[in-house]
Design an enzyme around this catalytic site. Sequence first.
Site, PDB file in Angstrom:
ATOM      1  N   HIS A  76       0.860  -1.189   0.000  1.00  0.00           N
ATOM      2  CA  HIS A  76       0.000   0.000   0.000  1.00  0.00           C
ATOM      3  C   HIS A  76       0.893   1.234   0.000  1.00  0.00           C
ATOM      4  O   HIS A  76       1.693   1.421   0.905  1.00  0.00           O
ATOM      5  CB  HIS A  76      -0.906   0.014   1.243  1.00  0.00           C
ATOM      6  CG  HIS A  76      -2.045  -0.961   1.152  1.00  0.00           C
ATOM      7  ND1 HIS A  76      -3.166  -0.876   1.931  1.00  0.00           N
ATOM      8  CD2 HIS A  76      -2.254  -2.019   0.326  1.00  0.00           C
ATOM      9  CE1 HIS A  76      -4.002  -1.851   1.610  1.00  0.00           C
ATOM     10  NE2 HIS A  76      -3.465  -2.556   0.656  1.00  0.00           N
ATOM     11  N   TYR A 205      -9.082   5.727   7.231  1.00  0.00           N
ATOM     12  CA  TYR A 205      -9.228   6.131   8.632  1.00  0.00           C
ATOM     13  C   TYR A 205     -10.229   7.278   8.635  1.00  0.00           C
ATOM     14  O   TYR A 205      -9.917   8.364   8.149  1.00  0.00           O
ATOM     15  CB  TYR A 205      -7.895   6.619   9.206  1.00  0.00           C
ATOM     16  CG  TYR A 205      -6.859   5.534   9.440  1.00  0.00           C
ATOM     17  CD1 TYR A 205      -6.099   5.024   8.388  1.00  0.00           C
ATOM     18  CD2 TYR A 205      -6.628   5.035  10.721  1.00  0.00           C
ATOM     19  CE1 TYR A 205      -5.144   4.027   8.604  1.00  0.00           C
ATOM     20  CE2 TYR A 205      -5.671   4.041  10.948  1.00  0.00           C
ATOM     21  CZ  TYR A 205      -4.942   3.551   9.888  1.00  0.00           C
ATOM     22  OH  TYR A 205      -3.998   2.564  10.108  1.00  0.00           O
ATOM     23  N   PRO A 293      -4.074   0.234  18.832  1.00  0.00           N
ATOM     24  CA  PRO A 293      -3.887  -0.278  17.471  1.00  0.00           C
ATOM     25  C   PRO A 293      -3.884   0.778  16.367  1.00  0.00           C
ATOM     26  O   PRO A 293      -3.545   0.465  15.229  1.00  0.00           O
ATOM     27  CB  PRO A 293      -5.074  -1.227  17.295  1.00  0.00           C
ATOM     28  CG  PRO A 293      -6.111  -0.761  18.244  1.00  0.00           C
ATOM     29  CD  PRO A 293      -5.389  -0.156  19.407  1.00  0.00           C
ATOM     30  N   LYS A 297       1.400  -0.241  15.038  1.00  0.00           N
ATOM     31  CA  LYS A 297       2.815  -0.346  15.389  1.00  0.00           C
ATOM     32  C   LYS A 297       3.191  -1.605  16.168  1.00  0.00           C
ATOM     33  O   LYS A 297       4.382  -1.915  16.300  1.00  0.00           O
ATOM     34  CB  LYS A 297       3.239   0.882  16.228  1.00  0.00           C
ATOM     35  CG  LYS A 297       3.405   2.139  15.410  1.00  0.00           C
ATOM     36  CD  LYS A 297       4.766   2.190  14.751  1.00  0.00           C
ATOM     37  CE  LYS A 297       4.884   3.203  13.639  1.00  0.00           C
ATOM     38  NZ  LYS A 297       4.489   2.698  12.315  1.00  0.00           N
ATOM     39  N   TYR A 385       4.322   6.307   9.984  1.00  0.00           N
ATOM     40  CA  TYR A 385       3.444   5.180   9.659  1.00  0.00           C
ATOM     41  C   TYR A 385       4.208   4.077   8.926  1.00  0.00           C
ATOM     42  O   TYR A 385       4.030   2.884   9.212  1.00  0.00           O
ATOM     43  CB  TYR A 385       2.275   5.670   8.797  1.00  0.00           C
ATOM     44  CG  TYR A 385       1.116   4.694   8.725  1.00  0.00           C
ATOM     45  CD1 TYR A 385       0.012   4.834   9.567  1.00  0.00           C
ATOM     46  CD2 TYR A 385       1.110   3.640   7.814  1.00  0.00           C
ATOM     47  CE1 TYR A 385      -1.059   3.943   9.507  1.00  0.00           C
ATOM     48  CE2 TYR A 385       0.060   2.749   7.744  1.00  0.00           C
ATOM     49  CZ  TYR A 385      -1.022   2.904   8.591  1.00  0.00           C
ATOM     50  OH  TYR A 385      -2.074   2.014   8.522  1.00  0.00           O
TER      51      TYR A 385
HETATM   52  C1  PHB Z   1      -5.804  -4.116  10.681  1.00  0.00           C
HETATM   53  O1  PHB Z   1      -5.941  -4.364   9.477  1.00  0.00           O
HETATM   54  O2  PHB Z   1      -6.083  -4.952  11.552  1.00  0.00           O
HETATM   55  C2  PHB Z   1      -5.328  -2.780  11.097  1.00  0.00           C
HETATM   56  C3  PHB Z   1      -4.836  -1.897  10.143  1.00  0.00           C
HETATM   57  C4  PHB Z   1      -4.406  -0.642  10.528  1.00  0.00           C
HETATM   58  C5  PHB Z   1      -4.467  -0.269  11.860  1.00  0.00           C
HETATM   59  C6  PHB Z   1      -4.928  -1.150  12.808  1.00  0.00           C
HETATM   60  C7  PHB Z   1      -5.371  -2.411  12.442  1.00  0.00           C
HETATM   61  O3  PHB Z   1      -4.068   0.973  12.198  1.00  0.00           O
END
Ligand code: PHB
Length: 397
Positions: A76, A205, A293, A297, A385
């Site tokens: 990505h 997000y 989460p 990280k 990130y």
């Molecule tokens: C996930 O796909 O589980 C996931 C992806 C990004 C995040 C947290 C969890 O920031």
Amino acid sequence: MTNTVRTQVGIIGAGPAGLMLSHLLHRAGIDSIVIENRSREQVEQTIRAGILENGTVDLLAETGASDRVLTDGHRHDGIEFRFGGEGHRIDFADLVGRAVWLYPQHEVLKDLIATRLRDGGDIRFGVTASAVADADTDAPRIIGTDADGAPFEIVADFVIGADGSRSVAREAVTGSSTGGYFREYPFAWFGILCEAPPSAPELIYSASEHGFALISQRSETVQRMYLQCDPELDPTSMSDAEIWDSLQQRVGGGLIEGPIFQRDVLRFRSFVAHQLRHGRVFLVGDAAHTVPPTGAKGLNLAVADVRLLNGAIQEFYRTGSTTQLDEFPERASKRIWRAQHFSWWMTSMLHAAPGATEFDERRRRGELESVVSSRAGRQYLAEAYTGWPFVGGDSAL
Ligand code: PHB
């Protein structure tokens, strides 16, 4: 009669940290035994996070730990931030020339277990550690019970606590099972897995007035999505239709719906152990730290810990020097606290806390605008990130 086995490095926990360390040490000719209280099936089936930093992928691929990450994983080159009814792409490739990979943690674990077993590695499932002793000596011990419940002991040159957030090794290092800097958040994520094609090519997000949502993926046919919720929410209390309505509302529609086959509530915590080392016992991964989460990280930080510790242990066996071992806590802490800050920052920027005032909410909106509307803001986010580089560059660790 206790069954005592001897090895160079005794590792508690067959998660990403423990298995990766065992793999890296093996490549340098250093023996280890990994013990894990769950079964192999449980380890390989536990659904966790899905995003790998650039450096994590490089390490997995370059050391032969995973051939699949580059073929089955999805690169990505950005993420989308959505708020105020608009989407804003954070273009990692353009901003920092790096990327992340969507490759679920349990796939990483399958690869690491297969690689260790292929290489003759010693992983013992169903073995439970109850304590770590003699940390101050040059022969620390892991005490526990084997898969049949019989007393079991590993005597090693080093003991590594890679045993997750309920670590048994933590007590030997910090003096208490909970010893650390700690913070809890007044919200959680309600996570689902559903059968549907991806709704978007990258992660979304979304910070909406109805609460936060994250649209992530697992494969062409399975998607992972999260809704901000109360930490006490009973995951069975919402119907599928209510979950979809809530998700659609929070991202502004457009999600492809499908049957939901797993639900869980993830609590948000930040934790860093007061110490990462006592004598010859070290803490890595979730035993050493927990992050909420939001910044993805957790696994990446665990892999970064063992990258560093592997170098230190190798130096010890090669030269007898303890310099890198002595430096490990301070060096690891730098990345840990940067990741703590990033995870806390993403979390607080994207979620309305219960009881937030109108001022708090307008300030938060101002912060989101600042980040997406300047290249410097987007670049800061992209750098953290995708993971701070290990060598070279201003922000290298
Ligand atoms: C996930 O796909 O589980 C996931 C992806 C990004 C995040 C947290 C969890 O920031």
